[in-house]
Design an enzyme around this catalytic site. Structure first.
Site, mmCIF file in Angstrom:
data_model
loop_
_atom_site.group_PDB
_atom_site.id
_atom_site.type_symbol
_atom_site.label_atom_id
_atom_site.label_comp_id
_atom_site.label_asym_id
_atom_site.label_seq_id
_atom_site.Cartn_x
_atom_site.Cartn_y
_atom_site.Cartn_z
ATOM 1 N N HIS A 83 0.795 -1.232 0.000
ATOM 2 C CA HIS A 83 0.000 0.000 0.000
ATOM 3 C C HIS A 83 0.826 1.280 0.000
ATOM 4 O O HIS A 83 0.290 2.364 -0.118
ATOM 5 C CB HIS A 83 -0.945 0.037 1.208
ATOM 6 C CG HIS A 83 -0.244 0.382 2.502
ATOM 7 N ND1 HIS A 83 0.424 -0.548 3.257
ATOM 8 C CD2 HIS A 83 -0.104 1.556 3.163
ATOM 9 C CE1 HIS A 83 0.933 0.033 4.333
ATOM 10 N NE2 HIS A 83 0.630 1.307 4.299
HETATM 11 C C1 UD1 Z 1 -2.108 5.974 5.379
HETATM 12 C C2 UD1 Z 1 -0.850 6.523 6.020
HETATM 13 C C3 UD1 Z 1 0.233 5.457 5.998
HETATM 14 C C4 UD1 Z 1 -0.261 4.163 6.638
HETATM 15 C C5 UD1 Z 1 -1.569 3.723 5.999
HETATM 16 C C6 UD1 Z 1 -2.128 2.568 6.764
HETATM 17 C C7 UD1 Z 1 -0.502 8.953 5.687
HETATM 18 C C8 UD1 Z 1 0.262 9.975 4.960
HETATM 19 N N1 UD1 Z 1 -0.329 7.685 5.282
HETATM 20 O O1 UD1 Z 1 -1.809 5.676 4.026
HETATM 21 O O2 UD1 Z 1 1.348 5.907 6.744
HETATM 22 O O3 UD1 Z 1 0.708 3.175 6.448
HETATM 23 O O4 UD1 Z 1 -2.521 4.803 6.065
HETATM 24 O O5 UD1 Z 1 -3.029 1.838 5.997
HETATM 25 O O6 UD1 Z 1 -1.225 9.263 6.594
HETATM 26 N N2 UD1 Z 1 -9.003 4.794 0.764
HETATM 27 C C9 UD1 Z 1 -10.236 4.202 0.623
HETATM 28 N N3 UD1 Z 1 -10.912 3.863 1.759
HETATM 29 C C10 UD1 Z 1 -10.438 4.104 3.005
HETATM 30 C C11 UD1 Z 1 -9.175 4.714 3.126
HETATM 31 C C12 UD1 Z 1 -8.481 5.050 1.994
HETATM 32 O O7 UD1 Z 1 -10.718 3.973 -0.467
HETATM 33 O O8 UD1 Z 1 -11.105 3.760 3.994
HETATM 34 C C13 UD1 Z 1 -8.253 5.124 -0.481
HETATM 35 C C14 UD1 Z 1 -8.566 6.514 -1.002
HETATM 36 O O9 UD1 Z 1 -8.530 6.451 -2.409
HETATM 37 C C15 UD1 Z 1 -7.398 7.323 -0.520
HETATM 38 C C16 UD1 Z 1 -6.253 6.302 -0.545
HETATM 39 O O10 UD1 Z 1 -6.869 5.079 -0.189
HETATM 40 O O11 UD1 Z 1 -7.134 8.428 -1.314
HETATM 41 C C17 UD1 Z 1 -5.150 6.618 0.399
HETATM 42 O O12 UD1 Z 1 -5.637 6.805 1.731
HETATM 43 P P1 UD1 Z 1 -4.815 7.721 2.781
HETATM 44 O O13 UD1 Z 1 -5.442 7.630 4.111
HETATM 45 O O14 UD1 Z 1 -4.616 9.089 2.222
HETATM 46 O O15 UD1 Z 1 -3.392 7.081 2.799
HETATM 47 P P2 UD1 Z 1 -2.944 5.558 2.941
HETATM 48 O O16 UD1 Z 1 -2.264 5.164 1.677
HETATM 49 O O17 UD1 Z 1 -4.071 4.753 3.431
HETATM 50 N N1 UDP Z 2 -4.017 -5.423 8.771
HETATM 51 C C1 UDP Z 2 -5.300 -5.963 8.880
HETATM 52 N N2 UDP Z 2 -5.931 -6.364 7.722
HETATM 53 C C2 UDP Z 2 -5.367 -6.258 6.496
HETATM 54 C C3 UDP Z 2 -4.056 -5.709 6.394
HETATM 55 C C4 UDP Z 2 -3.416 -5.293 7.552
HETATM 56 O O1 UDP Z 2 -5.834 -6.090 9.977
HETATM 57 O O2 UDP Z 2 -6.003 -6.633 5.508
HETATM 58 C C5 UDP Z 2 -3.335 -4.971 9.990
HETATM 59 C C6 UDP Z 2 -1.972 -5.585 10.202
HETATM 60 O O3 UDP Z 2 -2.092 -6.829 10.863
HETATM 61 C C7 UDP Z 2 -1.274 -4.517 11.020
HETATM 62 C C8 UDP Z 2 -1.855 -3.232 10.500
HETATM 63 O O4 UDP Z 2 -3.080 -3.583 9.849
HETATM 64 O O5 UDP Z 2 -1.599 -4.633 12.404
HETATM 65 C C9 UDP Z 2 -0.910 -2.614 9.506
HETATM 66 O O6 UDP Z 2 -1.554 -1.592 8.822
HETATM 67 P P1 UDP Z 2 -1.052 -1.047 7.428
HETATM 68 O O7 UDP Z 2 -0.252 -2.054 6.742
HETATM 69 O O8 UDP Z 2 -2.252 -0.503 6.743
HETATM 70 O O9 UDP Z 2 -0.184 0.223 7.852
HETATM 71 P P2 UDP Z 2 1.326 0.438 8.360
HETATM 72 O O10 UDP Z 2 1.587 -0.462 9.498
HETATM 73 O O11 UDP Z 2 2.234 0.216 7.198
HETATM 74 O O12 UDP Z 2 1.333 1.885 8.741
#
Ligand code: UD1
Ligand code: UDP
Length: 382
Positions: A219
């Site tokens: 991601h």
């Molecule tokens: C964010 C965090 C990242 C973390 C990740 C965990 C920042 C800058 N990044 O990244 O550090 O590792 O969360 O998962 O804060 N979207 C959906 N549904 C949702 C959420 C997101 O469709 O419920 C899609 C949207 O198109 C959105 C994109 O995902 O634009 C990115 O979401 P965003 O929260 O901006 O950043 P992440 O890549 O999720």
């Molecule tokens: N996780 C989850 N379901 C998923 C993918 C990840 O519950 O389908 C959990 C995972 O076990 C971990 C956390 O989400 O505890 C990690 O989140 P993510 O990878 O989105 O973000 P990051 O840790 O890189 O910020």
């Protein structure tokens, strides 16, 4: 009784909050009152609500519902909402996790109002300031009053930036306390592992055989947004599947799901979609994720949290990033950094496929990090 305001927003923060809330409920309910604010950064059912339903996290007292957007807009909306709440609630401290835009927004709003910040997962550094998370965590650390680092490396990073282990109470923004206290996610993994064994049916539901599959998550914006990189990763996955006749299970983050077609060639996209051994499924619950992690042969991920959970459950991990904040995993040999290059991914995978003697020394505390944090917050803010 102290009043803390916990800010969560992204999936991993919601999961982390379960550990602290559980600890408060079990051992500190007469000393800590916790309010929870959800910024709404993540909002899909299986990126947010599923964790409240499953992990016993109290329902947020407030939800800012900011949703997705460019970093500036998203962060600004959160700051605005959090400022209002902080003024109305006057908490003794604000608790923030990790390094997302929700963390940064809470840090900015609280520091301007002189509300002490408690930063959980402080001190982690990738030393790559092009990562949005690196900037978020540095800025938050430098405005915090209590900094809880899960690792020794985190404390060393803070010391390099001028923080002192010798500071004494009373801790303030100008005299912060830094503590190496173990990883709150280790607390969670220990706690929820048994429950996962009892409740998760994810393997059967998806026709997955124990120890005969690779778990993967992707991601990171650095991977999803650049076609060459996303393609390199998927080409490697397809080649590994073919070489070893092994399945990949990929619970796909919505970000990657939205960009997969756009950022791969028509041919690669077709190959991805037609490969039966590549099981692309929606994001799963935490109990299901633990079941996948415990039963996978190898884990291939760009997630921070999943890298560590691979380690907790003694699985070798191929890290789809050019660097990691969790440097201990690499130095003890349990994880390899490979970035997005197809050949490097395949080579690291092959190494782990044939090796059996990977070691997983205890690096992340004793599963009682949340309790240490609660005690320290009471001592500081009472
Ligand atoms: C964010 C965090 C990242 C973390 C990740 C965990 C920042 C800058 N990044 O990244 O550090 O590792 O969360 O998962 O804060 N979207 C959906 N549904 C949702 C959420 C997101 O469709 O419920 C899609 C949207 O198109 C959105 C994109 O995902 O634009 C990115 O979401 P965003 O929260 O901006 O950043 P992440 O890549 O999720
Ligand atoms: N996780 C989850 N379901 C998923 C993918 C990840 O519950 O389908 C959990 C995972 O076990 C971990 C956390 O989400 O505890 C990690 O989140 P993510 O990878 O989105 O973000 P990051 O840790 O890189 O910020």
């Amino acid at each position: 009784m102290i009043k803390i305001l916990t800010v969560i927003g992204a999936r991993p923060q919601i999961i982390k909050a379960a550990a602290l809330s559980r600890c408060i409920k079990e051992s500190y309910s007469s000393e800590i009152k916790e309010l929870i604010v959800h910024t709404g950064q993540h909002y899909d059912q299986n990126m947010s609500q599923i964790f409240f339903d499953e992990l016993g996290i109290p329902k947020p007292n407030m939800n800012l519902s900011v949703g997705s957007g460019n970093h500036g807009v998203q962060t600004a909306k959160m700051i605005e909402g959090l400022e209002e709440i902080l003024i109305a609630e006057q908490p003794d401290a604000i608790v923030v996790y990790g390094d997302t835009n929700s963390t940064l927004a809470a840090g900015v709003a609280a520091s301007k109002l002189h509300v002490p910040i408690v930063h959980i997962e402080a001190g982690l550094r990738s030393y790559n300031k092009k990562m949005p998370e690196e900037v978020n965590r540095i800025m938050c650390d430098h405005a915090s009053t209590l900094l809880f680092s899960p690792t020794k490396a985190g404390i060393e990073n803070l010391i390099k930036e001028g923080f002192k282990t010798t500071n004494l109470q009373p801790y303030t923004m100008n005299n912060p306390g830094i503590f190496h206290c173990g990883d709150i996610m280790y607390d969670n993994s220990l706690h929820f592992s048994k429950l996962s064994d009892q409740q998760s049916t994810v393997l059967d539901d998806n026709d997955i055989e124990k120890d005969k599959f690779v778990l993967s998550t992707i991601h990171r914006n650095d991977n999803t947004d650049i076609p060459e990189r996303l393609s390199g990763i998927f080409e490697a996955i397809l080649e590994i599947i073919e070489n070893h006749n092994i399945s990949f299970v990929l619970p796909l983050h919505p970000r990657t799901n939205k960009l997969l077609k756009q950022n791969t060639s028509a041919e690669l996209y077709l190959n991805i979609k037609s490969e039966k051994r590549l099981k692309i499924i929606p994001p799963v619950s935490f109990l299901d994720m633990i079941a996948l992690e415990k039963n996978a042969k190898i884990i291939v991920t760009d997630s921070g949290g999943v890298q560590k959970e691979a380690f907790f459950f003694k699985k070798p991990c191929v890290i789809l990033r050019p660097e990691t904040e969790w440097v201990e995993l690499v130095s003890c040999g349990a994880a390899k950094i490979v970035g997005w290059h197809k050949d490097k991914i395949i080579s690291a995978f092959n190494d782990y496929y044939t090796t059996t003697n990977v070691s997983f020394p205890p690096l992340f505390g004793d599963g009682k990090a949340a309790s240490f944090m609660c005690a320290k917050m009471i001592e500081t803010f009472e």
